[in-house]
Design an enzyme around this catalytic site. Structure first.
Site, PDB file in Angstrom:
ATOM      1  N   HIS A 196     -30.073  55.176  -7.051  1.00  0.00           N
ATOM      2  CA  HIS A 196     -28.696  55.455  -7.453  1.00  0.00           C
ATOM      3  C   HIS A 196     -28.672  55.899  -8.908  1.00  0.00           C
ATOM      4  CE1 HIS A 196     -24.345  55.126  -6.851  1.00  0.00           C
ATOM      5  NE2 HIS A 196     -24.283  54.671  -8.097  1.00  0.00           N
ATOM      6  N   MET A 253     -15.929  51.095  -5.353  1.00  0.00           N
ATOM      7  CA  MET A 253     -16.266  50.494  -6.639  1.00  0.00           C
ATOM      8  C   MET A 253     -15.721  49.067  -6.678  1.00  0.00           C
ATOM      9  SD  MET A 253     -18.085  52.615  -8.283  1.00  0.00           S
ATOM     10  CE  MET A 253     -18.165  51.626  -9.797  1.00  0.00           C
ATOM     11  N   ASP A 285     -26.219  57.089 -11.958  1.00  0.00           N
ATOM     12  CA  ASP A 285     -24.847  57.133 -12.465  1.00  0.00           C
ATOM     13  C   ASP A 285     -24.708  58.209 -13.532  1.00  0.00           C
ATOM     14  OD1 ASP A 285     -23.499  55.022 -11.018  1.00  0.00           O
ATOM     15  OD2 ASP A 285     -24.793  53.627 -12.087  1.00  0.00           O
ATOM     16  N   HIS A 312     -24.017  59.691  -8.415  1.00  0.00           N
ATOM     17  CA  HIS A 312     -22.617  59.275  -8.464  1.00  0.00           C
ATOM     18  C   HIS A 312     -21.984  59.950  -9.673  1.00  0.00           C
ATOM     19  CE1 HIS A 312     -19.785  55.558  -9.213  1.00  0.00           C
ATOM     20  NE2 HIS A 312     -19.111  56.675  -9.013  1.00  0.00           N
ATOM     21  N   SER A 343     -29.842  50.881  -9.010  1.00  0.00           N
ATOM     22  CA  SER A 343     -29.169  51.756  -9.972  1.00  0.00           C
ATOM     23  C   SER A 343     -29.943  51.800 -11.277  1.00  0.00           C
ATOM     24  CB  SER A 343     -27.749  51.250 -10.238  1.00  0.00           C
ATOM     25  OG  SER A 343     -27.171  51.961 -11.309  1.00  0.00           O
ATOM     26  N   ASP A 393     -20.582  49.333  -5.023  1.00  0.00           N
ATOM     27  CA  ASP A 393     -21.236  49.407  -6.333  1.00  0.00           C
ATOM     28  C   ASP A 393     -20.435  48.601  -7.349  1.00  0.00           C
ATOM     29  OD1 ASP A 393     -22.496  50.081  -8.690  1.00  0.00           O
ATOM     30  OD2 ASP A 393     -22.001  52.220  -8.598  1.00  0.00           O
ATOM     31  N   GLY A 394     -21.111  47.635  -7.989  1.00  0.00           N
ATOM     32  CA  GLY A 394     -20.490  46.886  -9.072  1.00  0.00           C
ATOM     33  C   GLY A 394     -20.562  45.387  -8.878  1.00  0.00           C
ATOM     34  N   GLY A 395     -21.346  44.721  -9.707  1.00  0.00           N
ATOM     35  CA  GLY A 395     -21.423  43.275  -9.633  1.00  0.00           C
ATOM     36  C   GLY A 395     -22.129  42.756  -8.390  1.00  0.00           C
ATOM     37  N   GLY A 398     -27.774  47.286  -9.986  1.00  0.00           N
ATOM     38  CA  GLY A 398     -28.481  47.648 -11.207  1.00  0.00           C
ATOM     39  C   GLY A 398     -29.019  46.440 -11.921  1.00  0.00           C
ATOM     40  N   MET A 420     -22.226  59.899 -16.130  1.00  0.00           N
ATOM     41  CA  MET A 420     -20.979  59.637 -16.851  1.00  0.00           C
ATOM     42  C   MET A 420     -20.806  60.637 -17.987  1.00  0.00           C
ATOM     43  SD  MET A 420     -21.199  55.487 -17.137  1.00  0.00           S
ATOM     44  CE  MET A 420     -21.873  54.500 -15.793  1.00  0.00           C
ATOM     45  N   GLY A 425     -18.106  52.662 -15.498  1.00  0.00           N
ATOM     46  CA  GLY A 425     -18.374  52.998 -16.892  1.00  0.00           C
ATOM     47  C   GLY A 425     -19.502  52.217 -17.514  1.00  0.00           C
ATOM     48  N   PHE A 426     -19.692  50.980 -17.057  1.00  0.00           N
ATOM     49  CA  PHE A 426     -20.732  50.141 -17.657  1.00  0.00           C
ATOM     50  C   PHE A 426     -21.372  49.254 -16.595  1.00  0.00           C
ATOM     51  CE2 PHE A 426     -17.622  51.021 -20.955  1.00  0.00           C
ATOM     52  CZ  PHE A 426     -18.430  51.464 -22.001  1.00  0.00           C
ATOM     53  N   GLY A 427     -22.644  48.939 -16.779  1.00  0.00           N
ATOM     54  CA  GLY A 427     -23.323  48.022 -15.886  1.00  0.00           C
ATOM     55  C   GLY A 427     -23.070  46.581 -16.293  1.00  0.00           C
ATOM     56  N   GLY A 428     -23.432  45.665 -15.406  1.00  0.00           N
ATOM     57  CA  GLY A 428     -23.369  44.247 -15.723  1.00  0.00           C
ATOM     58  C   GLY A 428     -21.985  43.636 -15.688  1.00  0.00           C
ATOM     59  N   MET A 475     -19.379  60.366 -12.095  1.00  0.00           N
ATOM     60  CA  MET A 475     -18.205  59.787 -12.753  1.00  0.00           C
ATOM     61  C   MET A 475     -17.801  60.729 -13.881  1.00  0.00           C
ATOM     62  SD  MET A 475     -19.278  55.769 -12.812  1.00  0.00           S
ATOM     63  CE  MET A 475     -21.047  56.000 -12.624  1.00  0.00           C
TER      64      MET A 475
END
Length: 224
Positions: free
Chosen positions: A32, A136, A34, A65, A7, A174-176, A196, A36, A141-144, A67
């Site tokens: 990927h 998800m 994102d 993606h 990502s 996607d996420g973490g 990401g 937004m 909305g945010f990475g990390g 969003m």
């Protein structure tokens, strides 16, 4: 087959082409992206011009993606810019079936996304038309962000539903996603791994991608 979709949300945009190239050398098979809008999610990222620039520097499929609110308004723009895959949120689409058909008619692979608080049962009526489902595992909305464990159950249930209905959609998460979570989601049935921070956060993206894929591949041998 397990695929890694690095990502670019966590990449260094001053050196984006080099970062994507390194992640590709590490085994990434999708990019990927994102998108937004600051309305559907509390952040603003990029639009079709960046996708168009990415298209010039990589031959990999661009996994966009969306969003965003009113995704129908922008689907054609992203396909024209070079998007190969487009996913839209169940929560953002008033007429989800129509929006997914719009993606397909525009020439892209069609995916549907669900947020952590959205039950997978809301997707029952579109699972036969989507190419992939994106689960998800953080609030978008945010990475990390930290991985939300409930995503594992969703992935497992989607895998069961796919098998029972003899459908062909793929499962993306996607996420973490990192070395500490990737094995669990793969064993649950995830096949496309969006990462990401784990790829671009620290160190060499190539090496990071290789390590993540190695851990994921080893986990497939442990699936029950």
């Amino acid at each position: 087959m397990i695929e890694l979709a690095p990502s670019i949300l966590s990449a260094d945009f001053a050196h984006l082409a080099d970062q994507v190239r390194a992640a590709t050398e590490g085994g990434g098979t999708l990019v990927h992206v994102d998108i937004m809008d600051g309305h559907f999610v509390p952040n603003i990222t990029i639009g079709p011009p960046v996708v168009k620039s990415l298209r010039r520097v990589t031959a990999l499929p661009l996994d966009c993606h969306l969003m965003i609110e009113n995704p129908d308004q922008y689907i054609a723009d992203f396909v024209e810019a070079g998007a190969d895959w487009i996913s839209v949120h169940q929560e953002a689409c008033r007429h989800l079936n129509r929006t997914l058909q719009h993606v397909k008619e525009s020439g892209a692979q069609a995916g549907v996304v669900i947020n952590p608080a959205t039950p997978i049962e809301t997707l029952v009526e579109v699972l036969d038309i989507v190419d992939y489902v994106l689960v998800m595992s953080v609030n978008p909305g945010f990475g990390g962000q930290k991985f939300i464990p409930g995503a594992v159950h969703k992935i497992r249930r989607l895998s069961e539903m796919r098998a029972s209905r003899r459908l062909q959609f793929r499962i993306e998460v996607d996420g973490g996603i990192g070395l500490d979570t990737v094995a669990e989601v793969v064993r649950a049935g995830a096949e496309i791994l969006v990462a990401g921070n784990a790829v671009f956060g620290k160190g060499d993206p190539k090496v990071n991608a290789q390590k993540l894929l190695k851990t994921a591949t080893e986990a497939t041998l442990q699936k029950v």
